[in-house]
Design a protein around this motif. Structure first.
Motif, PDB file in Angstrom:
ATOM      1  N   VAL A 122      55.567  56.367  33.280  1.00  0.00           N
ATOM      2  CA  VAL A 122      54.750  55.980  34.440  1.00  0.00           C
ATOM      3  C   VAL A 122      55.061  56.844  35.660  1.00  0.00           C
ATOM      4  CG1 VAL A 122      54.275  54.132  36.086  1.00  0.00           C
ATOM      5  CG2 VAL A 122      54.496  53.604  33.648  1.00  0.00           C
ATOM      6  N   PHE A 123      56.351  57.042  35.945  1.00  0.00           N
ATOM      7  CA  PHE A 123      56.731  57.679  37.203  1.00  0.00           C
ATOM      8  C   PHE A 123      56.839  59.196  37.134  1.00  0.00           C
ATOM      9  CE2 PHE A 123      58.274  53.299  38.004  1.00  0.00           C
ATOM     10  CZ  PHE A 123      57.508  53.062  39.132  1.00  0.00           C
ATOM     11  N   THR A 124      56.531  59.794  35.978  1.00  0.00           N
ATOM     12  CA  THR A 124      56.451  61.257  35.919  1.00  0.00           C
ATOM     13  C   THR A 124      55.004  61.739  35.836  1.00  0.00           C
ATOM     14  OG1 THR A 124      56.727  61.241  33.495  1.00  0.00           O
ATOM     15  CG2 THR A 124      58.722  61.516  34.846  1.00  0.00           C
ATOM     16  N   GLU A 125      54.054  60.806  35.943  1.00  0.00           N
ATOM     17  CA  GLU A 125      52.646  61.207  35.965  1.00  0.00           C
ATOM     18  C   GLU A 125      52.338  61.970  37.253  1.00  0.00           C
ATOM     19  OE1 GLU A 125      50.380  57.658  35.536  1.00  0.00           O
ATOM     20  OE2 GLU A 125      50.551  57.626  33.359  1.00  0.00           O
ATOM     21  N   GLU A 126      51.329  62.820  37.185  1.00  0.00           N
ATOM     22  CA  GLU A 126      50.959  63.624  38.355  1.00  0.00           C
ATOM     23  C   GLU A 126      50.540  62.745  39.530  1.00  0.00           C
ATOM     24  OE1 GLU A 126      51.236  66.809  38.913  1.00  0.00           O
ATOM     25  OE2 GLU A 126      52.115  67.145  36.934  1.00  0.00           O
ATOM     26  N   GLU A 127      49.889  61.615  39.226  1.00  0.00           N
ATOM     27  CA  GLU A 127      49.418  60.743  40.310  1.00  0.00           C
ATOM     28  C   GLU A 127      50.443  59.687  40.719  1.00  0.00           C
ATOM     29  OE1 GLU A 127      47.489  59.394  36.378  1.00  0.00           O
ATOM     30  OE2 GLU A 127      48.028  61.244  37.401  1.00  0.00           O
ATOM     31  N   ALA A 128      51.655  59.807  40.232  1.00  0.00           N
ATOM     32  CA  ALA A 128      52.699  58.861  40.636  1.00  0.00           C
ATOM     33  C   ALA A 128      52.956  58.983  42.131  1.00  0.00           C
ATOM     34  CB  ALA A 128      53.985  59.131  39.857  1.00  0.00           C
ATOM     35  N   PRO A 129      53.253  57.878  42.802  1.00  0.00           N
ATOM     36  CA  PRO A 129      53.434  57.927  44.265  1.00  0.00           C
ATOM     37  C   PRO A 129      54.646  58.745  44.671  1.00  0.00           C
ATOM     38  CG  PRO A 129      54.043  55.777  43.391  1.00  0.00           C
ATOM     39  CD  PRO A 129      53.396  56.513  42.268  1.00  0.00           C
TER      40      PRO A 129
END
Length: 228
Positions: A107-114
């Motif tokens: 989840v947190f390594t996605e490009e759209e991660a905050p």
């Protein structure tokens, strides 16, 4: 299952109380120190939930709970007899940690991660000090994945937990059948090898999601092999 608008989630307190209830059913096999530590942990969580009125004190309360649960974990690690039950307990802990970390990484390594997602991963993985000691470069997807997914020496890394699972499953009854690995042992080895030969570049969010699902399915295979 965690309500983010609650300073101390009720589901957390319920989970700890459920652990106390389960322990009470095998009280004759539970050490006095372990029993006291588990009850203290549950009472502390419930007391903090009732007393807390705002989110400001959450870090302090959670820090206290983490110290107490670490103390309970230490009792298990240092005092529990190394029989088959201890191995199942260790496998379950490794499964949960590997699955949760793979899920968070996906989840947190996605490009759209905050913004701040990589820092959050290090904090949840309790690996900020390891990061600063191991890498002279700035924080990046590659360094975080290397440390939290693929590092065999970091107890918070997915590969470390898969190593642990592989070792424990390898000595369970029925781990080999006529000199061949059992179905469960083969599955664990396949998941472990798949991650071990990966690189940070190949560990995309999609690959991490698939890894998470493979780890979750190991729980099903473990149940089929030993519990049903």
């Amino acid at each position: 299952g965690v309500a983010t608008d609650e300073p101390i989630p009720g589901s957390l307190c319920d989970m700890l109380q459920s652990a106390v209830t389960s322990a009470s059913k095998v009280r004759d096999r539970f050490s006095v120190d372990g029993w006291l530590a588990l009850n203290d942990l549950a009472q502390t969580a419930n007391g903090a939930r009732l007393a807390m009125r705002a989110n400001a004190d959450v870090p302090r309360a959670m820090s206290l709970l983490l110290r107490k649960i670490t103390g309970f974990s230490g009792l298990v690690h240092e005092n529990m007899y190394r029989f088959t039950g201890w191995r199942f307990l260790s496998i379950g802990r490794a499964l949960e940690r590997a699955h949760r970390m793979a899920d968070l990484l996906s989840v947190f390594t996605e490009e759209e991660a905050p913004e701040g997602s990589l820092e959050l991963l290090l904090e949840v993985g309790d690996s900020a000090m390891s990061m600063s000691r191991r890498y002279a470069v700035s924080l990046s997807h590659a360094t975080v994945l290397d440390l939290l997914a693929m590092d065999p020496k970091n107890p918070r890394a997915v590969l470390y937990q898969l190593n642990d699972m592989k070792d424990h499953i390898g000595v369970l009854p029925g781990a080999t059948e006529n000199g061949h690995l059992s179905s469960l042992a083969r599955s664990v080895l396949q998941v472990h090898t798949s991650l071990a030969i990966s690189t940070p570049e190949t560990l995309t969010p999609e690959a991490l999601s698939e890894l998470r699902d493979q780890i979750a399915y190991l729980s099903v295979e473990l149940t089929d092999a030993y519990i049903r």
